[in-house]
Design a protein around this motif. Structure first.
Motif, PDB file in Angstrom:
ATOM      1  N   THR A 208      64.143 -31.130  17.152  1.00 21.16           N
ATOM      2  CA  THR A 208      63.073 -31.050  18.118  1.00 21.16           C
ATOM      3  C   THR A 208      61.900 -31.590  18.530  1.00 21.16           C
ATOM      4  O   THR A 208      61.474 -31.035  19.444  1.00 21.16           O
ATOM      5  N   ARG A 209      61.239 -32.329  17.633  1.00 25.38           N
ATOM      6  CA  ARG A 209      60.422 -33.311  17.158  1.00 25.38           C
ATOM      7  C   ARG A 209      60.829 -34.972  17.599  1.00 25.38           C
ATOM      8  O   ARG A 209      61.388 -35.380  16.163  1.00 25.38           O
ATOM      9  N   LEU A 210      60.158 -35.758  17.793  1.00 21.95           N
ATOM     10  CA  LEU A 210      60.494 -37.247  17.388  1.00 21.95           C
ATOM     11  C   LEU A 210      59.265 -37.558  17.268  1.00 21.95           C
ATOM     12  O   LEU A 210      58.278 -37.562  17.240  1.00 21.95           O
ATOM     13  N   PRO A 211      59.803 -39.133  16.718  1.00 26.36           N
ATOM     14  CA  PRO A 211      58.542 -39.590  15.849  1.00 26.36           C
ATOM     15  C   PRO A 211      57.350 -40.085  17.325  1.00 26.36           C
ATOM     16  O   PRO A 211      58.076 -40.218  18.190  1.00 26.36           O
ATOM     17  N   PRO A 212      56.332 -39.858  16.825  1.00 28.17           N
ATOM     18  CA  PRO A 212      55.362 -40.643  17.736  1.00 28.17           C
ATOM     19  C   PRO A 212      55.377 -41.857  18.586  1.00 28.17           C
ATOM     20  O   PRO A 212      56.535 -43.068  17.910  1.00 28.17           O
ATOM     21  N   ILE A 213      55.130 -42.209  19.779  1.00 31.46           N
ATOM     22  CA  ILE A 213      55.619 -43.651  20.675  1.00 31.46           C
ATOM     23  C   ILE A 213      53.743 -43.984  20.848  1.00 31.46           C
ATOM     24  O   ILE A 213      52.153 -43.621  21.044  1.00 31.46           O
ATOM     25  N   ARG A 214      53.849 -45.010  19.944  1.00 33.08           N
ATOM     26  CA  ARG A 214      52.212 -45.541  20.226  1.00 33.08           C
ATOM     27  C   ARG A 214      52.513 -47.110  21.109  1.00 33.08           C
ATOM     28  O   ARG A 214      53.346 -48.108  20.664  1.00 33.08           O
ATOM     29  N   PHE A 215      51.677 -46.497  22.242  1.00 34.63           N
ATOM     30  CA  PHE A 215      52.122 -47.903  23.247  1.00 34.63           C
ATOM     31  C   PHE A 215      51.008 -48.270  22.882  1.00 34.63           C
ATOM     32  O   PHE A 215      49.336 -48.405  22.763  1.00 34.63           O
ATOM     33  N   THR A 216      50.765 -49.765  22.646  1.00 35.54           N
ATOM     34  CA  THR A 216      49.957 -51.255  23.012  1.00 35.54           C
ATOM     35  C   THR A 216      50.188 -52.143  24.173  1.00 35.54           C
ATOM     36  O   THR A 216      49.375 -53.435  23.293  1.00 35.54           O
ATOM     37  N   GLY A 217      51.111 -51.963  24.871  1.00 36.30           N
ATOM     38  CA  GLY A 217      51.152 -52.478  26.141  1.00 36.30           C
ATOM     39  C   GLY A 217      52.059 -53.265  26.177  1.00 36.30           C
ATOM     40  O   GLY A 217      52.343 -54.149  27.310  1.00 36.30           O
ATOM     41  N   LYS A 218      52.784 -52.814  25.188  1.00 35.44           N
ATOM     42  CA  LYS A 218      54.786 -53.708  24.895  1.00 35.44           C
ATOM     43  C   LYS A 218      55.304 -52.936  25.337  1.00 35.44           C
ATOM     44  O   LYS A 218      56.634 -52.738  24.824  1.00 35.44           O
ATOM     45  N   ALA A 219      55.429 -51.778  26.324  1.00 32.08           N
ATOM     46  CA  ALA A 219      56.603 -50.954  26.676  1.00 32.08           C
ATOM     47  C   ALA A 219      56.987 -50.932  25.101  1.00 32.08           C
ATOM     48  O   ALA A 219      58.722 -50.888  25.309  1.00 32.08           O
ATOM     49  N   PRO A 220      57.236 -49.156  24.526  1.00 32.34           N
ATOM     50  CA  PRO A 220      57.675 -49.003  23.066  1.00 32.34           C
ATOM     51  C   PRO A 220      58.318 -48.607  23.666  1.00 32.34           C
ATOM     52  O   PRO A 220      58.208 -47.690  24.634  1.00 32.34           O
ATOM     53  N   SER A 221      59.515 -48.010  22.636  1.00 31.87           N
ATOM     54  CA  SER A 221      60.821 -47.213  22.940  1.00 31.87           C
ATOM     55  C   SER A 221      60.882 -46.225  21.599  1.00 31.87           C
ATOM     56  O   SER A 221      60.659 -46.430  20.565  1.00 31.87           O
ATOM     57  N   VAL A 222      61.522 -44.974  21.824  1.00 35.37           N
ATOM     58  CA  VAL A 222      62.141 -44.173  21.451  1.00 35.37           C
ATOM     59  C   VAL A 222      63.376 -43.944  21.788  1.00 35.37           C
ATOM     60  O   VAL A 222      63.423 -43.803  22.775  1.00 35.37           O
TER      61      VAL A 222
END
Length: 425
Positions: A208-222
């Motif tokens: 019910t909870r995913l790891p956080p997405i850390r946006f650095t300008g490089k289009a991160p994904s989960v």
């Protein structure tokens, strides 16, 4: 005496007995049967007869001879439980017969079927989650009777009885998939029948909870998995929760972030999908928690994901900490080693220079701005006094001070000299 001799000349035969092996005999292989009996006096004979149950062909014996008499014949699947062999003793006008041997031929099962609920055999079926499902395996042929097993996502090679239903009372979403009935015995290859069960259910997330997405300008994904049938029909939907994951009223009219999402079916799994969420752009005002919802015609399920805005340089430092740590340690050790070398060189130079200065330690006093006087008194003559001025002393000879660029020190270094005459006085 006469009666005794007659008893020796005349002896009735015994009933013959037979034994056959192997049992069962593999199809298209030979069976060997042995007949033994006391054929009496005068000696009788043995014969093998063949036929079907209670229908022996007596006018065409297979074999005749003395005891023991061995019969070898090849048997096929058609002989099983049909063909019989019997051994007779022929003595005078009497016939004594053995028990009959009925052919026991081993062969593999000829087929197997699988029926789910009341469907046709080997047909795929769609059911609703939490309902009851019945699986029926039916094996045909085979001697000995085949061992039958049922296997699938919700079962682990469960032994079942042929033609007897196996019931799963509460089928789950994860039970979707291919089910197999397998029939086998020791005389040949197994027989397999299969059918697919589709359990209709709304999407289920593995967490019910995913790891956080850390946006650095490089289009991160989960990436995460979704269990559902049918699969998510549309792209995933997003709702902004703000700074708290416990917010129960997500905003859908937010601006300042661009998402991308897709879900693909996993090979050989009818109910498992891999989904990817990508963040292409975001502004600080909409950084926080988001509700991600997956839907299909049966229902929908949501989970929470946190999106963070991170400085690219900080991200690069965090990502490169492993590789840079080794370089940092190497540079640190090199710096320490260089410092030790420098300190050692300075120390040895200082000691070396001090060795040249030590002879000056006999000076009583040095005064660069004033006239220097040395006074010496003899212990035997208190009135005798010698006064030596700097001008009256000869200049110190050039020596190692000049080569060491210490001429000024040499010029200030005055040695006490006592003339031979003073020493003599």
């Amino acid at each position: 005496m006469l009666s005794h001799m007659r008893a020796l000349l005349f002896q009735r035969p015994t009933t013959p007995s037979i034994s056959c092996s192997p049992t069962p005999v593999p199809e298209n292989n030979n069976v060997s049967c042995t007949c033994t009996a006391n054929v009496g006096q005068p000696a009788g004979s043995l014969r093998w007869l063949s036929g079907s149950k209670n229908n022996f062909i007596t006018n065409s014996p297979l074999l005749t001879g003395d005891s023991p008499l061995v019969l070898t014949r090849q048997l096929t699947r058609g002989d099983h439980d049909v063909t019989q062999f019997r051994c007779d003793v022929l003595w005078s006008s009497e016939i004594k017969s053995s028990d009959s041997y009925t052919a026991d031929v081993g062969y593999p099962p000829s087929g197997v079927t699988l029926r789910i609920n009341s469907s046709q055999t080997n047909q795929d079926v769609v059911v609703l989650e939490h309902g009851a499902v019945t699986f029926t395996c039916s094996a045909t042929g085979g001697n000995p009777a085949a061992d039958v097993t049922l296997s699938g996502p919700g079962l682990q090679s469960t032994p079942v009885t042929s033609q007897v239903p196996h019931v799963v009372p509460d089928v789950q979403c994860g039970d979707s998939g291919s089910y197999r009935c397998t029939a086998r015995n020791k005389f040949g290859p197994e027989q397999v029948a299969s059918a697919t069960l589709y359990v209709k259910c709304k999407p289920h997330f593995s967490s019910t909870r995913l790891p956080p997405i850390r946006f650095t300008g490089k289009a991160p994904s989960v990436v995460f998995n979704v269990t559902a049938y049918p699969g998510p029909t549309d792209s995933l939907t997003f709702g902004f929760l703000g700074s708290s994951a416990e917010n129960s009223a997500p905003q859908t009219d937010y601006k300042g972030i661009e998402f991308g999402s897709s879900c693909q079916a996993v090979s050989n799994r009818v109910n498992l999908f891999t989904c990817v969420v990508t963040v292409y752009s975001i502004i600080p005002a909409v950084v926080g928690f988001y509700q991600v919802t997956a839907s299909n015609p049966v229902g929908s399920t949501a989970l929470v994901i946190e999106i963070l805005l991170q400085d690219p340089e900080t991200s690069d430092q965090n990502n490169g900490i492993t590789s840079s740590s080794a370089s940092g340690v190497t540079l640190g050790l090199g710096g320490v080693l260089a410092l030790v070398v420098v300190i050692s060189v300075v120390f040895f130079v200082w000691v070396w220079k001090r060795r040249w200065i030590l002879p000056c330690a006999d000076l009583h006093s040095i005064n660069n701005s004033k006239r220097v006087q040395y006074e010496a008194k003899r212990s035997t003559d208190q009135n005798f006094e010698v006064t030596v001025t700097q001008s009256s002393l000869p200049r110190a000879p050039e020596g190692p001070y000049e080569s060491l660029d210490m001429s000024e020190v040499a010029q200030r270094s005055i040695y006490s000299e006592i003339s031979p005459d003073v020493a003599k006085a």
